[in-house]
Motif scaffolding. Structure first.
Motif, PDB file in Angstrom:
ATOM      1  N   ASN A  13       0.827  -1.211   0.000  1.00 18.03           N
ATOM      2  CA  ASN A  13       0.000   0.000   0.000  1.00 18.03           C
ATOM      3  C   ASN A  13       0.865   1.267   0.000  1.00 18.03           C
ATOM      4  N   LEU A  14       1.857   1.270  -0.904  1.00 17.93           N
ATOM      5  CA  LEU A  14       2.774   2.413  -0.968  1.00 17.93           C
ATOM      6  C   LEU A  14       2.211   3.578  -1.762  1.00 17.93           C
ATOM      7  N   TRP A  15       1.342   3.293  -2.725  1.00 20.67           N
ATOM      8  CA  TRP A  15       0.825   4.359  -3.582  1.00 20.67           C
ATOM      9  C   TRP A  15      -0.261   5.148  -2.853  1.00 20.67           C
ATOM     10  N   SER A  16      -0.127   6.465  -2.869  1.00 16.93           N
ATOM     11  CA  SER A  16      -1.185   7.320  -2.312  1.00 16.93           C
ATOM     12  C   SER A  16      -2.335   7.470  -3.286  1.00 16.93           C
ATOM     13  N   SER A  17      -2.039   7.378  -4.580  1.00 16.43           N
ATOM     14  CA  SER A  17      -3.066   7.526  -5.602  1.00 16.43           C
ATOM     15  C   SER A  17      -2.946   6.370  -6.579  1.00 16.43           C
ATOM     16  N   LEU A  18      -4.020   5.607  -6.753  1.00 17.53           N
ATOM     17  CA  LEU A  18      -4.015   4.514  -7.714  1.00 17.53           C
ATOM     18  C   LEU A  18      -3.946   5.018  -9.144  1.00 17.53           C
ATOM     19  N   ASP A  19      -4.396   6.255  -9.383  1.00 20.75           N
ATOM     20  CA  ASP A  19      -4.284   6.834 -10.725  1.00 20.75           C
ATOM     21  C   ASP A  19      -2.824   7.027 -11.107  1.00 20.75           C
ATOM     22  N   ASP A  20      -1.981   7.449 -10.147  1.00 19.88           N
ATOM     23  CA  ASP A  20      -0.546   7.592 -10.431  1.00 19.88           C
ATOM     24  C   ASP A  20       0.073   6.239 -10.771  1.00 19.88           C
ATOM     25  N   ARG A  21      -0.322   5.217 -10.032  1.00 21.77           N
ATOM     26  CA  ARG A  21       0.211   3.880 -10.292  1.00 21.77           C
ATOM     27  C   ARG A  21      -0.191   3.417 -11.694  1.00 21.77           C
ATOM     28  N   GLN A  22      -1.480   3.635 -12.069  1.00 20.24           N
ATOM     29  CA  GLN A  22      -1.919   3.210 -13.392  1.00 20.24           C
ATOM     30  C   GLN A  22      -1.203   3.996 -14.488  1.00 20.24           C
ATOM     31  N   TRP A  23      -0.969   5.289 -14.274  1.00 17.70           N
ATOM     32  CA  TRP A  23      -0.265   6.101 -15.270  1.00 17.70           C
ATOM     33  C   TRP A  23       1.170   5.600 -15.463  1.00 17.70           C
ATOM     34  N   LEU A  24       1.852   5.274 -14.369  1.00 18.89           N
ATOM     35  CA  LEU A  24       3.221   4.772 -14.481  1.00 18.89           C
ATOM     36  C   LEU A  24       3.248   3.435 -15.223  1.00 18.89           C
ATOM     37  N   THR A  25       2.272   2.564 -14.942  1.00 16.43           N
ATOM     38  CA  THR A  25       2.216   1.277 -15.636  1.00 16.43           C
ATOM     39  C   THR A  25       1.994   1.465 -17.128  1.00 16.43           C
ATOM     40  N   ASP A  26       1.094   2.359 -17.504  1.00 19.06           N
ATOM     41  CA  ASP A  26       0.829   2.611 -18.926  1.00 19.06           C
ATOM     42  C   ASP A  26       2.054   3.174 -19.620  1.00 19.06           C
ATOM     43  N   GLN A  27       2.755   4.083 -18.956  1.00 20.93           N
ATOM     44  CA  GLN A  27       3.950   4.675 -19.567  1.00 20.93           C
ATOM     45  C   GLN A  27       5.039   3.624 -19.774  1.00 20.93           C
ATOM     46  N   LEU A  28       5.196   2.725 -18.817  1.00 17.62           N
ATOM     47  CA  LEU A  28       6.198   1.672 -18.961  1.00 17.62           C
ATOM     48  C   LEU A  28       5.847   0.719 -20.107  1.00 17.62           C
ATOM     49  N   ARG A  29       4.569   0.427 -20.272  1.00 22.06           N
ATOM     50  CA  ARG A  29       4.168  -0.441 -21.375  1.00 22.06           C
ATOM     51  C   ARG A  29       4.424   0.216 -22.728  1.00 22.06           C
ATOM     52  N   GLN A  30       4.247   1.535 -22.797  1.00 22.68           N
ATOM     53  CA  GLN A  30       4.398   2.223 -24.074  1.00 22.68           C
ATOM     54  C   GLN A  30       5.862   2.562 -24.380  1.00 22.68           C
ATOM     55  N   HIS A  31       6.589   3.050 -23.387  1.00 22.17           N
ATOM     56  CA  HIS A  31       7.927   3.609 -23.645  1.00 22.17           C
ATOM     57  C   HIS A  31       9.042   2.831 -22.961  1.00 22.17           C
ATOM     58  N   GLN A  32       8.734   1.798 -22.166  1.00 19.88           N
ATOM     59  CA  GLN A  32       9.721   0.968 -21.485  1.00 19.88           C
ATOM     60  C   GLN A  32      10.484   1.703 -20.383  1.00 19.88           C
ATOM     61  N   SER A  33      10.260   3.005 -20.224  1.00 19.88           N
ATOM     62  CA  SER A  33      10.969   3.750 -19.182  1.00 19.88           C
ATOM     63  C   SER A  33      10.220   5.047 -18.871  1.00 19.88           C
ATOM     64  N   VAL A  34      10.493   5.570 -17.673  1.00 22.58           N
ATOM     65  CA  VAL A  34       9.922   6.842 -17.211  1.00 22.58           C
ATOM     66  C   VAL A  34      11.042   7.605 -16.526  1.00 22.58           C
ATOM     67  N   ARG A  35      11.113   8.920 -16.765  1.00 20.64           N
ATOM     68  CA  ARG A  35      12.202   9.716 -16.219  1.00 20.64           C
ATOM     69  C   ARG A  35      11.662  10.880 -15.377  1.00 20.64           C
ATOM     70  N   ASN A  36      12.162  10.949 -14.152  1.00 23.96           N
ATOM     71  CA  ASN A  36      12.006  12.125 -13.279  1.00 23.96           C
ATOM     72  C   ASN A  36      10.550  12.612 -13.211  1.00 23.96           C
ATOM     73  N   GLN A  37       9.688  11.732 -12.732  1.00 22.76           N
ATOM     74  CA  GLN A  37       8.291  12.078 -12.501  1.00 22.76           C
ATOM     75  C   GLN A  37       8.031  12.149 -10.998  1.00 22.76           C
ATOM     76  N   GLU A  38       7.311  13.166 -10.580  1.00 24.68           N
ATOM     77  CA  GLU A  38       7.058  13.374  -9.153  1.00 24.68           C
ATOM     78  C   GLU A  38       5.776  12.647  -8.734  1.00 24.68           C
ATOM     79  N   PHE A  39       5.882  11.829  -7.683  1.00 22.75           N
ATOM     80  CA  PHE A  39       4.742  11.078  -7.166  1.00 22.75           C
ATOM     81  C   PHE A  39       4.709  11.200  -5.644  1.00 22.75           C
ATOM     82  N   GLU A  40       3.526  10.937  -5.115  1.00 23.65           N
ATOM     83  CA  GLU A  40       3.332  10.916  -3.660  1.00 23.65           C
ATOM     84  C   GLU A  40       3.160   9.468  -3.210  1.00 23.65           C
ATOM     85  N   PHE A  41       3.889   9.093  -2.152  1.00 21.15           N
ATOM     86  CA  PHE A  41       3.847   7.737  -1.618  1.00 21.15           C
ATOM     87  C   PHE A  41       3.391   7.766  -0.161  1.00 21.15           C
TER      88      PHE A  41
END
Length: 1012
Positions: free
Chosen positions: A486-514
């Motif tokens: 239960n580390l994610w404060s927002s499930l929308d942030d988690r879903q966005w990160l998952t979608d970005q990884l599926r599309q681009h294989q990587s994510v750089r310097n994005q700010e999230f709340e945990f």
């Protein structure tokens, strides 16, 4: 109105349906002569009533009452019996429905308990009500006609009971067909089978109950011949067709008994008994047996279906968990295994039918682990203790799988469970490899780092920075997913990160709340990338802790907002000094800055009464505006802030810890306050009011920054209040000074106007002295000087000369009196001695005084007076002088033979007098100055005399509250119109009234035509 209709229409419809069904079915039963006299063996209306209330609710009892009332009333029953029957039928249905609900009987009747309780409560117990009430009313109305009360009661009781037993279950089941999981679903073959069953049921029932039978058959219970068909329906088609079949059999039996044919009629003759009793006994047996049997079968089917579903769910769970089980019966030495176990081992059941599950498991164990596993198994059989071990299994295709086996030894059997943990073992191996590769990077990296599986997201390794950031221990996160932690404060942030990884294989310097383990929030700058370790993809996440930086930025932002708010408030104080606007701005800005539900400012007056003067509140919560506080609250508030400079309550449930704040309890409950923060507003070292912030959605911890901000704002508001009060005092002084200046200016203007009038009067006097008096003196000199030359003594004066001197003296005296009177008008006003006067009489007296003058000038005078002429309140001598002067002027200023016409008529509030002539008329320039006090005329500017008559007339008419007007055209005559107020009994005039000319002119100037 549409809302009311949509709410009540279903109720009225259901009540009407119950009433109509009750009446229609009962009317058809009573229409059969054989049943109406001896009593029906079954009363279906009772079953309809019970079913209607069970389906629609007890509130529909008026439908039962109305149906029973109409049925008995239309068949000529006594009114007492009509009401008794309606009440009995309603109470019977209501009682049965309430008892069924209390016992929680299902409408589907899907349990044996439901069928038994329905028979005991609805059929046997509830039927007592209507039978008892109906027989009692028949006894009171003497309608038993010699029948036994107990026999009549039994007839009512059995009829209602059979009606409920036969009809109510059918209707209850029909109402649940759509919602029932086990409704009738027949194929074409099943439909043919049901038609055959129905035909057989009808024919067999018709044979038994509608055909004359040989006497030998009557001794046998052949009435139960259709019973096997009911069992057939129960087993093949379900509960509803079986219950309907019992109703069909009962209906055919009743029909045969009514027509006095069939088995029951023959048997009743043999045993000298009524066929109704035999028929009711048969129906009770058939109905009860069918209902219990069909309910039992349905319950068994439901249980079997539930077990099938649970077995399927268990198999699915085993497949998902990659888990199989086996069981060994010690007594029979029989092995059984699940399909999942054989699938896990890679063995098909049809490949080696002789191999048991345990043999297949032992055959697949790797040679290095076989001896250890077999020893554990044998020890478990001897000691009877469970064990758990992990080993490797080689499948027939050569693939090695890692499994964990748990074995439990029971009294007569041994049970084992195998779980495939190959993925976990591989993950552990990958974890060890990653530890070797990245241990140094993890150890020295200041950023939090995690490595997890790509498919499930299970964490394989973390570094110390991650543990420090999340607050977990190392063993608490390994082999667990981020979702489980239960580390994610927002499930929308988690879903966005998952979608970005599926599309681009990587994510750089994005700010999230945990969310830390403690529940606190943390902010991190995250980079994520999919990496490959030993040909397996894994997810690497690097997070840099920016929580302190975010807090510093947030504190800086709040400080900027605080400075901006204080600056805005100070600017408003300097610019507007409008206290109301400043307070409104304060509460609005504070609520936006603190993100609270409500912020308000209250004020206490000098006696301690308080009110809300400014508020900003979220639209979803009630407003405090309009609330008032008495002096008791003021004393409590003073006592609170004497103990503490600021009141901060994080949770209003803890208000009991503050005894001095008990006065807030009512407000807390009424306005849903969860947390509160309040500071006093002190003006001149006394409590002016309080500044309060409310949180109504959740509890809240008030930070020191928020408390300091509210204290500073309270100080600024106090300064604004002081300056606003000073500004109000200055405005009040300015207003008083302006009023005094205006009053003084008005007085000066009044004095200037009086001075101008006196100067005008002075000019008139000078004109009179310089012209009129001088002319008279010169005339005297012209007459007296010739007499002075004569020597004789005494001197003789001619009579005509003496008469001219006397006339000149009288004229001069009149001039002087008029000037004196005009001066009195100007300085002291006009004194009036009022009385009731008839205007027509006054005109006649004025005409009588001027008759010689009229006759001398050969003038013609006519008077037209209305018959409804009312009286006026006037000074008669003054008004007489006015009319004399106007008529005199009309005669002497026109050629001889002029025609005069005087018209008198009343209006709603005034008396009108018009004096008109057909003389030469008055020029326009002269007409505009007729009523002015002046010397000379516009046509003749030389000082030829002064005009005071019309000036006198105008002022007298104005003093009476009226007005005078002149209209004239050259060569077409002149008309003078005078309007005077009528006499009113409600306003009795004083003996005399003094009116200043200037006041009268100012009062009458509005709405009157001004003459310049």
């Amino acid at each position: 109105m549409p809302h009311v209709n949509s709410r009540w229409m279903p109720y009225f419809f259901s009540v009407s349906a119950i009433a109509v069904a009750y009446w229609a079915v009962g009317n058809n039963i009573l229409a059969i002569p054989e049943l109406s006299g001896s009593g029906s063996p079954v009363w279906p209306s009772a079953g309809i009533a019970m079913a209607g209330l069970v389906i629609f609710g007890c509130s529909r009892w008026p439908g039962v009452f109305l149906g029973s009332f109409l049925l008995d009333y239309t068949h000529g029953a006594v009114l007492l019996h009509v009401f008794g029957g309606a009440i009995g039928a309603s109470l019977q249905a209501v009682l049965g429905t309430i008892l069924l609900k209390k016992l929680m009987v299902h409408r589907e009747l899907d349990r044996l308990r439901d069928a038994l309780q329905f028979i005991g409560v609805a059929v046997l117990l509830a039927s007592l009500v209507n039978a008892t009430i109906s027989v009692t009313t028949l006894g009171f109305t003497h309608q038993l006609d010699g029948m036994s009360p107990w026999t009549t009661w039994a007839t009512f009781y059995l009829g209602d009971g059979m009606g409920i037993l036969m009809v109510t279950p059918v209707l209850m089941l029909l109402s649940q067909v759509r919602n029932s999981e086990y409704g009738i679903r027949l194929s074409s073959q099943g439909l043919i089978e049901m038609l055959i069953w129905l035909l057989a049921l009808v024919l067999s029932s018709w044979f038994v109950f509608h055909q004359p039978l040989p006497s030998q058959l009557g001794q046998y219970p052949i009435e139960y011949l259709p019973v096997p068909l009911l069992i057939w329906a129960t087993l093949r088609f379900g509960q509803l067709p079986a219950v309907v079949g019992s109703v069909i059999i009962s209906a055919i039996a009743i029909s045969g008994a009514v027509q006095e044919i069939g088995l029951f009629v023959d048997r009743a003759g043999l045993v000298n008994q009524s066929p109704i009793w035999l028929l009711q006994t048969f129906m009770a047996v058939i109905g009860t047996t069918t209902l219990i049997l069909s309910t039992t079968v349905r319950e068994q089917r439901l249980t079997r279906s539930l077990l099938t579903k649970r077995d399927a769910s268990f198999r699915t769970a085993q497949q998902i968990a990659k888990l199989g089980h086996w069981e060994y019966d010690v007594i029979t030495q029989h092995w059984t295994s699940s399909d999942e176990l054989l699938q896990l081992l890679g063995v098909r059941r049809d490949e080696n039918a002789l191999m048991s599950g345990r043999d297949a498991a032992l055959a697949g164990i790797c040679e290095a682990d076989w001896e250890r596993v077999d020893r554990l198994y044998q020890l478990a059989l001897q000691a009877g203790e469970p064990y758990m071990t992990q080993y490797r299994v080689m499948r027939p295709d050569g693939e090695i799988r890692h499994v964990i086996e748990q074995v439990e030894v029971r009294e007569h059997c041994v049970i084992g469970v195998l779980q495939d943990v190959t993925e976990r073992v591989r993950a552990e191996r990958a974890l060890r490899e990653s530890e070797e590769k990245f241990s140094k990077a993890f150890g020295f990296s200041p950023d939090a780092m995690t490595i997890s599986t790509l498919d499930e997201g299970r964490i394989l390794d973390v570094n110390e920075s991650f543990l420090k950031l999340s607050g977990y221990q190392h063993h608490e996160v390994i082999n667990r997913t981020v979702a489980e932690l239960n580390l994610w404060s927002s499930l929308d942030d988690r879903q966005w990160l998952t979608d970005q990884l599926r599309q681009h294989q990587s994510v750089r310097n994005q700010e999230f709340e945990f969310r830390r383990q403690s529940g606190d929030s943390a902010f991190a700058l995250v980079s994520a990338e999919i990496i490959t370790i030993q040909s397996h993809p894994y997810l690497l996440i690097v997070a840099r802790d920016i929580t302190e930086q975010k807090r510093s930025d947030e504190q800086l932002r709040l400080a900027v907002e605080r400075d901006r708010l204080l600056g805005t408030l100070a600017l408003h104080i300097r610019q507007t000094l409008d206290l109301e606007k400043i307070l409104e701005t304060t509460v609005h800005e504070v609520r936006q800055l603190l993100k609270t539900t409500r912020v308000f400012i209250s004020r206490f007056d000098s006696v301690g009464h308080g009110s809300i003067v400014a508020e900003s509140v979220h639209p979803d919560f009630p407003s405090l505006m309009g609330e008032h506080m008495d002096e008791g609250v003021y004393q409590d508030v003073c006592r609170v802030f004497n103990h503490m400079p600021i009141v901060a309550i994080d949770d209003m449930e803890e208000i009991d810890q503050f005894p001095c704040l008990f006065f807030l309890k009512e407000c807390v409950q009424r306005y849903q306050v969860k947390a509160s923060l309040g500071v006093p507003i002190l003006v001149n070292d006394s409590l002016y009011g309080i500044l309060v912030a409310h949180s109504c959605e959740t509890t809240r911890h008030w930070t020191s920054f928020e408390k300091e901000l509210l204290e500073q704002l309270a100080t600024q508001v106090a300064i604004a209040i002081q300056q606003g009060e000073l500004y109000a005092q200055v405005q009040q002084l300015n207003t008083g000074l302006e009023h005094q200046v205006c009053e003084r200016t008005w007085q000066l203007e009044e004095k200037m106007q009086e001075l101008q009038e006196l100067n005008q009067l002075r000019d008139v006097f000078l004109h009179a002295v310089s012209h009129d008096l001088l002319t008279t003196a010169r005339g005297y000199l012209l007459v007296l000087r010739p007499l002075q030359i004569q020597t004789q003594d005494p001197i003789h004066l001619k009579r005509d000369c003496l008469e001219r001197m006397i006339q000149a003296s009288e004229h001069l005296l009149n001039k002087l009196n008029a000037i004196q009177e005009a001066y009195t008008f100007k300085t002291q006003g006009i004194y009036l001695q009022r009385e009731q006067v008839q205007l027509s009489t006054l005109i006649q007296e004025a005409i009588a005084d001027l008759t010689p003058l009229i006759e001398h000038n050969r003038a013609t005078l006519t008077v037209e007076c209305s018959s409804e002429m009312a009286k006026i309140s006037a000074d008669k001598p003054m008004l007489m002088r006015v009319f004399n002067h106007l008529i005199h002027n009309a005669v002497i200023h026109n050629p001889p033979g002029v025609n005069l016409h005087i018209r008198l008529y009343p209006t709603q509030q005034q008396a009108i007098c018009i004096i008109a002539d057909d003389g030469v008329g008055i020029p326009e320039k002269t007409r505009d100055r007729l009523f002015h006090l002046c010397s000379g005329t516009p046509d003749s500017p030389q000082l030829t005399g002064i005009s005071l008559g019309l000036y006198f007339c105008d002022h007298v008419i104005r003093a009476h509250g009226g007005h005078i007007d002149v209209s004239s055209d050259p060569d077409n005559g002149t008309a003078v119109t005078i309007a005077l107020p009528l006499f009113s009994e409600q306003h009795v005039p004083l003996p005399f009234l003094v009116l200043r000319q200037k006041y009268v002119e100012g009062l009458l100037s509005k709405g009157l035509e001004q003459r310049e």
